[in-house]
Design a protein around this motif. Structure first.
Motif, PDB file in Angstrom:
ATOM      1  N   MET A   1      21.510  -7.925  13.862  1.00  0.00           N
ATOM      2  CA  MET A   1      20.943  -6.614  13.676  1.00  0.00           C
ATOM      3  C   MET A   1      20.619  -6.030  15.055  1.00  0.00           C
ATOM      4  O   MET A   1      19.953  -6.652  15.867  1.00  0.00           O
ATOM      5  N   THR A   2      21.104  -4.843  15.306  1.00  0.00           N
ATOM      6  CA  THR A   2      20.853  -4.210  16.596  1.00  0.00           C
ATOM      7  C   THR A   2      19.581  -3.381  16.528  1.00  0.00           C
ATOM      8  O   THR A   2      19.237  -2.816  15.488  1.00  0.00           O
ATOM      9  N   THR A   3      18.898  -3.310  17.650  1.00  0.00           N
ATOM     10  CA  THR A   3      17.675  -2.508  17.682  1.00  0.00           C
ATOM     11  C   THR A   3      18.035  -1.038  17.868  1.00  0.00           C
ATOM     12  O   THR A   3      18.926  -0.697  18.633  1.00  0.00           O
ATOM     13  N   ASN A   4      17.369  -0.199  17.130  1.00  0.00           N
ATOM     14  CA  ASN A   4      17.595   1.233  17.260  1.00  0.00           C
ATOM     15  C   ASN A   4      16.294   1.982  17.554  1.00  0.00           C
ATOM     16  O   ASN A   4      16.233   3.188  17.444  1.00  0.00           O
ATOM     17  N   THR A  54      14.140  -2.441  14.362  1.00  0.00           N
ATOM     18  CA  THR A  54      15.193  -1.741  13.639  1.00  0.00           C
ATOM     19  C   THR A  54      14.584  -0.988  12.470  1.00  0.00           C
ATOM     20  O   THR A  54      13.844  -1.555  11.680  1.00  0.00           O
ATOM     21  N   SER A  59      19.016   4.041  10.953  1.00  0.00           N
ATOM     22  CA  SER A  59      20.415   3.630  10.831  1.00  0.00           C
ATOM     23  C   SER A  59      21.186   4.566   9.909  1.00  0.00           C
ATOM     24  O   SER A  59      22.320   4.939  10.202  1.00  0.00           O
ATOM     25  N   LYS A  64      18.841   6.907  17.213  1.00  0.00           N
ATOM     26  CA  LYS A  64      18.617   5.750  18.059  1.00  0.00           C
ATOM     27  C   LYS A  64      17.689   6.165  19.196  1.00  0.00           C
ATOM     28  O   LYS A  64      18.050   7.036  19.993  1.00  0.00           O
ATOM     29  N   SER A  66      16.301   3.788  21.292  1.00  0.00           N
ATOM     30  CA  SER A  66      16.361   2.775  22.333  1.00  0.00           C
ATOM     31  C   SER A  66      17.411   3.151  23.371  1.00  0.00           C
ATOM     32  O   SER A  66      18.356   3.869  23.080  1.00  0.00           O
ATOM     33  N   THR A  68      19.260   0.869  25.030  1.00  0.00           N
ATOM     34  CA  THR A  68      20.334  -0.127  25.106  1.00  0.00           C
ATOM     35  C   THR A  68      21.554   0.354  24.348  1.00  0.00           C
ATOM     36  O   THR A  68      21.464   1.105  23.387  1.00  0.00           O
ATOM     37  N   VAL A  69      22.693  -0.124  24.778  1.00  0.00           N
ATOM     38  CA  VAL A  69      23.953   0.307  24.154  1.00  0.00           C
ATOM     39  C   VAL A  69      24.321  -0.548  23.009  1.00  0.00           C
ATOM     40  O   VAL A  69      24.177  -1.545  22.679  1.00  0.00           O
TER      41      VAL A  69
END
Length: 69
Positions: A1-4, A54, A59, A64, A66, A68-69
């Motif tokens: 799971m990516t952070t958003n 997240t 989502s 987003k 954050s 980070t990519v």
């Protein structure tokens, strides 16, 4: 799971969650059960999303905060 969620977003959510937990405690001592459960539910959602980093709604909407990519 990516952070958003970014750091500021996560911090603000934790502050709001703490305030809502406080509202829940005060409303419980006053005997208002409806406010208690709604406050607990929203505070729990905010705290969990802030700790995980997240947000499912972000989502779905493609948001987003954050860096980070």
């Amino acid at each position: 799971m990516t952070t958003n969620m970014g750091t500021i977003d996560r911090t603000l959510r934790l502050i709001v969650a703490a305030a809502l937990f406080y509202v829940a405690l005060v409303s419980q001592s006053l005997g208002d059960g409806g406010v208690y459960w709604v406050s607990i539910a929203i505070a729990t959602i905010f705290a969990v999303t802030a700790l995980v980093g997240t947000c499912p709604l972000y989502s779905l909407l493609g948001i987003k905060t954050s860096r980070t990519v």
